[in-house]
Design an enzyme around this catalytic site. Structure first.
Site, short mmCIF file in Angstrom:
data_model
loop_
_atom_site.label_atom_id
_atom_site.label_comp_id
_atom_site.label_asym_id
_atom_site.label_seq_id
_atom_site.Cartn_x
_atom_site.Cartn_y
_atom_site.Cartn_z
N HIS A 201 0.83 -1.21 0.00
CA HIS A 201 0.00 0.00 0.00
C HIS A 201 0.86 1.26 0.00
CE1 HIS A 201 -3.21 -2.74 0.92
NE2 HIS A 201 -2.71 -3.05 2.10
N HIS B 169 -7.19 -4.66 -0.90
CA HIS B 169 -6.50 -5.93 -1.16
C HIS B 169 -7.16 -6.65 -2.31
CE1 HIS B 169 -6.42 -4.97 3.18
NE2 HIS B 169 -5.12 -5.14 3.00
#
Lengths: 227, 333
Positions: free
Chosen positions: B57, B219
């Site tokens: 991320h 995700h």
């Protein structure tokens, strides 16, 4: 005195598990996780993120490596805590804290003991499950490892309370955990990543309940034989 | 799979070595367990801010370690929660005597691992509070799920709470502020393409050439609906309407508008999104008084964006404007 004769002629029943027996149980569980790595991962892929078998195998092989490297001090509680801390630091995800807590709390309950009586084992299991419930906030029916552990604990306590031998109580505990595991199939998940699927999580067996059944099955197989 | 990597299982470690080499003025990177710590930690008398989560991320969270933002970040494997031993080490490393705040995104694994770390930290005599960020309006029906996911508001909370900690606000004040940011922030994301986890080697999900996923998680978790590709203005409306209705944001509100790139979308397109968002909010009588545009909470190479709106007041605006010096966010007073 028929009763006395019966007792005298009965095979020796296991009355406790020693430090080395606990070690054998841990190793047996590690071997079961290894053997079921693929199927656990496939169960998780259906309703979770597909890593439960991989994560548990990584954790239990780290546990075995740790146990191989350290000389035990014959304290069952310390042994169980070592298992718990190793799982916490190697499994990750949700399985790490949950299985880590299970073993850490069992270890606290068994602190300082060189062997476990049947009641000690029931008490350790009870403490471990209470830790898992507290950590994960799951209740029976939420489609989690609790759905195998709680029936396993209750069957163990009922059998011991009813005068069953330790071996019989362990077998009944494992059988109840297996039934609990199978009963997760129709459930709709309310915890963990599977809960995002809602109704779509029904029809799949919960991977956490499956690995928890392996844990209690390993105890029955390791300790259930007569001495 | 086409990626700029050497070995799939070494991606996180090699990237951490890169971060250590690139930003030695800002951070120290520790290995086994892996943590990224502000170079001058612990800052005496200041609340320590710790966050963490799966890798993939970036720049969140490691790129937000530095003066005015986080004191430490705990990077897990790609899309996998870090472990309590990392969080405990980070907590100890940043404890300057004023306690430590854990900023946690609402994912089951992250929450439980941080809870264990908080227990361990407290047992070592460190005062620890945790605030869970759950701002993703794509996830509904919270009573029967693990709750809303933590996404874009996390970046804003880390910046705003970082500023408050620099002002030497107390642990309970910084934690309360963090809850306030979470209560006033809402997000929703979308994907044009999937991401590829290096160890998996194939796309996390399949999306048709002309399809997009509305409400995607960071995700690659499924969102609310899969629809046909549409002009940006329509997509912005699909993302923004549920955000506005949820808080709700109302006429006269002043907001921070955060248009986030998921990793594979160019800044040019993010400005197209911002233009549509600015017009749409104007039609609702909502004024953007601060903005953030760029890839800050990404999902590997996923193409797509997320929109986060944070309702501002004078306090939040002042703390947002305070200086920050990190690899990922940096401005002077």
């Amino acid at each position: 005195m028929a009763g006395v004769a019966a007792i005298e002629s009965a095979p020796e029943h296991r009355m406790s598990v020693a430090y080395d027996d606990v070690l054998r149980w841990i190793r047996k569980f590690a071997a079961e996780v290894e053997a079921n790595k693929e199927s656990l991962t496939q169960l998780d892929a259906a309703i979770g993120d597909g890593d439960h078998g991989i994560n548990m195998q990584r954790g239990m092989s780290a546990v075995v490596a740790k146990l191989d490297a350290q000389a035990g001090d014959q304290d069952v509680g310390a042994l169980l805590k070592t298992v718990g801390m190793t799982l916490v630091s190697t499994v990750g995800g949700a399985g790490g804290p949950l299985y880590g807590t299970l073993f850490l709390q069992m270890g606290t309950a068994a602190s300082g003991k060189g062997e476990l009586s049947p009641d000690d084992w029931a008490g350790a299991l009870e403490a471990g499950i209470a830790g898992v419930e507290n950590r994960g906030k799951a209740e029976p029916g939420d489609k989690t490892m609790i759905d195998a552990l709680v029936p396993g604990r209750d069957a163990l306590k009922a059998a011991l309370g009813g005068g069953a031998t330790f071996a019989d109580a362990l077998r009944q505990s494992a059988a109840a955990a297996e039934q609990g595991m199978r009963d997760t199939v129709p459930l709709v998940a309310r915890k963990g990543r599977a809960s995002y699927l809602g109704e779509r999580s029904a029809g799949h067996q919960d991977p956490g309940a499956t690995s928890s059944h392996l844990l209690l099955e390993a105890a029955a197989e390791t300790w259930g034989e007569s001495e | 799979m086409k990626k700029l990597i050497n070995k799939p299982d070494a991606v996180v470690t090699e990237a951490l070595h890169g971060i250590a080499a690139a930003h030695a003025d800002l951070v120290n990177v520790h290995f086994n367990p892996n943590i990224i710590v502000r170079a001058d930690a612990p800052v005496q008398g200041k609340v320590g801010l710790v966050s963490g989560g799966g890798s993939g991320h970036e720049p969140m969270h490691g790129g937000f370690v530095g003066p005015g933002m986080l004191d430490a970040a705990c990077p897990g494997e790609v899309f996998t929660s870090p472990t309590p031993d990392q969080m405990l080490d980070a907590t100890k490393a940043v404890n300057g005597g004023a306690g430590v705040l854990h900023i946690v995104k609402n994912y089951t694994g992250d929450v439980m691992n941080f809870e264990m770390a908080a227990d361990l930290g407290q047992s070592e005599g460190i005062e620890v509070e945790a605030v869970v960020i759950d701002d993703d309006v794509a996830v509904q029906d919270s009573l029967y799920t693990a709750g809303r996911r933590g996404v874009g508001t996390t970046v804003l909370a880390e910046k705003i709470c970082g500023a408050a900690a620099e002002e030497r606000q107390s642990l309970s004040e910084v934690a309360e502020l963090c809850r306030k940011v979470n209560a006033n922030g809402r997000s929703m994301g979308m994907a044009l393409t999937s991401c590829i986890v290096p160890a998996a080697g194939k796309p996390t999900f399949d999306l048709g050439e002309d399809e997009i996923e509305i409400g995607i998680g960071i995700h690659g978790e499924p969102g609310r609906e899969r629809v046909k590709l549409a002009p940006a203005a329509e997509i912005v409306e699909r993302l923004t309407r549920p955000i506005l209705e949820d808080l709700p944001f109302e006429k006269g509100d002043q907001v921070l508008a955060f248009v986030n790139g998921m990793g594979g979308t160019p800044l040019l397109e993010l400005y197209v999104v911002y233009n549509d968002l600015n017009r749409l909010l104007g039609e609702h009588g909502i004024t953007i008084t601060r903005n953030l545009i760029g890839p800050y909470i990404t999902s590997l190479e996923m193409a797509g964006c997320s929109i986060t709106l944070l309702k501002l007041d004078d306090e939040l605006t002042r703390l947002w404007d305070a200086p920050v010096k990190t690899a990922g966010l940096r401005w002077a007073a």
